[in-house]
Design a protein around this motif. Sequence first.
Motif, PDB file in Angstrom:
ATOM      1  N   THR A  27       0.712  -1.161   0.014  1.00  9.15           N
ATOM      2  CA  THR A  27       0.124   0.050  -0.113  1.00  9.15           C
ATOM      3  C   THR A  27       0.838   1.270  -0.058  1.00  9.15           C
ATOM      4  OG1 THR A  27      -1.815  -1.113   1.137  1.00  9.15           O
ATOM      5  CG2 THR A  27      -1.987   1.206   1.344  1.00  9.15           C
ATOM      6  N   PHE A  28       1.767   1.387   0.817  1.00 11.51           N
ATOM      7  CA  PHE A  28       2.857   2.474   0.818  1.00 11.51           C
ATOM      8  C   PHE A  28       3.497   2.494  -0.372  1.00 11.51           C
ATOM      9  CE2 PHE A  28       2.459   2.318   5.644  1.00 11.51           C
ATOM     10  CZ  PHE A  28       1.993   3.534   5.818  1.00 11.51           C
ATOM     11  N   THR A  29       3.622   1.512  -0.980  1.00 13.11           N
ATOM     12  CA  THR A  29       4.630   1.309  -2.279  1.00 13.11           C
ATOM     13  C   THR A  29       3.877   2.279  -3.202  1.00 13.11           C
ATOM     14  OG1 THR A  29       5.803  -0.196  -1.679  1.00 13.11           O
ATOM     15  CG2 THR A  29       5.862   0.143  -3.875  1.00 13.11           C
ATOM     16  N   MET A  30       2.328   1.726  -3.581  1.00 17.85           N
ATOM     17  CA  MET A  30       1.595   2.413  -4.222  1.00 17.85           C
ATOM     18  C   MET A  30       1.326   3.753  -4.425  1.00 17.85           C
ATOM     19  SD  MET A  30      -1.020  -0.674  -5.274  1.00 17.85           S
ATOM     20  CE  MET A  30      -1.929  -0.788  -3.468  1.00 17.85           C
ATOM     21  N   ALA A  31       1.197   4.257  -2.866  1.00 16.13           N
ATOM     22  CA  ALA A  31       0.881   5.629  -2.636  1.00 16.13           C
ATOM     23  C   ALA A  31       2.092   6.515  -2.913  1.00 16.13           C
ATOM     24  CB  ALA A  31       0.734   5.675  -1.252  1.00 16.13           C
ATOM     25  N   SER A  32       3.302   6.104  -2.989  1.00 14.59           N
ATOM     26  CA  SER A  32       4.397   6.591  -3.134  1.00 14.59           C
ATOM     27  C   SER A  32       4.648   6.603  -4.714  1.00 14.59           C
ATOM     28  CB  SER A  32       5.897   5.936  -2.617  1.00 14.59           C
ATOM     29  OG  SER A  32       6.940   6.590  -3.227  1.00 14.59           O
ATOM     30  N   GLN A  33       4.261   5.625  -5.315  1.00 10.40           N
ATOM     31  CA  GLN A  33       4.358   5.973  -6.873  1.00 10.40           C
ATOM     32  C   GLN A  33       3.448   6.828  -7.388  1.00 10.40           C
ATOM     33  OE1 GLN A  33       3.777   1.686  -7.892  1.00 10.40           O
ATOM     34  NE2 GLN A  33       5.972   1.200  -7.684  1.00 10.40           N
ATOM     35  N   ALA A  34       2.162   6.699  -6.924  1.00  4.88           N
ATOM     36  CA  ALA A  34       1.015   7.685  -7.102  1.00  4.88           C
ATOM     37  C   ALA A  34       1.662   8.995  -7.113  1.00  4.88           C
ATOM     38  CB  ALA A  34      -0.165   7.440  -6.293  1.00  4.88           C
ATOM     39  N   LEU A  35       2.164   9.557  -5.823  1.00  6.93           N
ATOM     40  CA  LEU A  35       2.546  10.686  -5.659  1.00  6.93           C
ATOM     41  C   LEU A  35       3.808  11.295  -6.628  1.00  6.93           C
ATOM     42  CD1 LEU A  35       2.523  10.941  -1.704  1.00  6.93           C
ATOM     43  CD2 LEU A  35       1.328  12.163  -3.278  1.00  6.93           C
TER      44      LEU A  35
END
Length: 182
Positions: A27-35
């Motif tokens: 989840t944190f990886t996907m959020a980081s990629q989105a940002l």
Amino acid sequence: MENAVDALKVAGSVLIFVLALSLTISTFTMASQALNRIFTASDEEEYVTDADGNYLNFVQFNKATREVGIDTIIPMIYRAYKENFAIYFYDKDGNALNVNKDNEGEDINYFDLEKEIYASSKDVVDRLDKLLYTDGLYNNLKNKTFYEQLGEYYMDDAVGDGESDVAEVNKIKKRVIAYTEK
């Protein structure tokens, strides 16, 4: 028998913990990629002007915009001085919207510590409080909605033709926020 049951319980608990940890990291990886996608998606070039009509064509703005009101803008004005980024204001037609005064008392459409001189942080806060609440900027902005656009540039590239001899690793990046009235 009891030891086998206890061992199965422990193994199940470990499995659930590992699954939860994997889900959290994912989840944190996907959020980081989105940002990263939001902040790195930049337009070819946005031509924005300051109060004097000078083009700020060295600023690369990202494609993402959002609608904001006074509740977002006021904290950003105070942060601009603390974190050294610039905020520019424009009316509905893209013309400079004067919201501030420079050190000589001339109207300007930006807040930028680099271009203004203050003796201390307290002087900055006192100046902003006066401008917002005594001079009436808060009342002028409170019922308006703005499009917020984020950008950045290297301060060394802002001088001259937009190219500098300073090595990329030694350049200082500056953030810019443009608010355009809706």
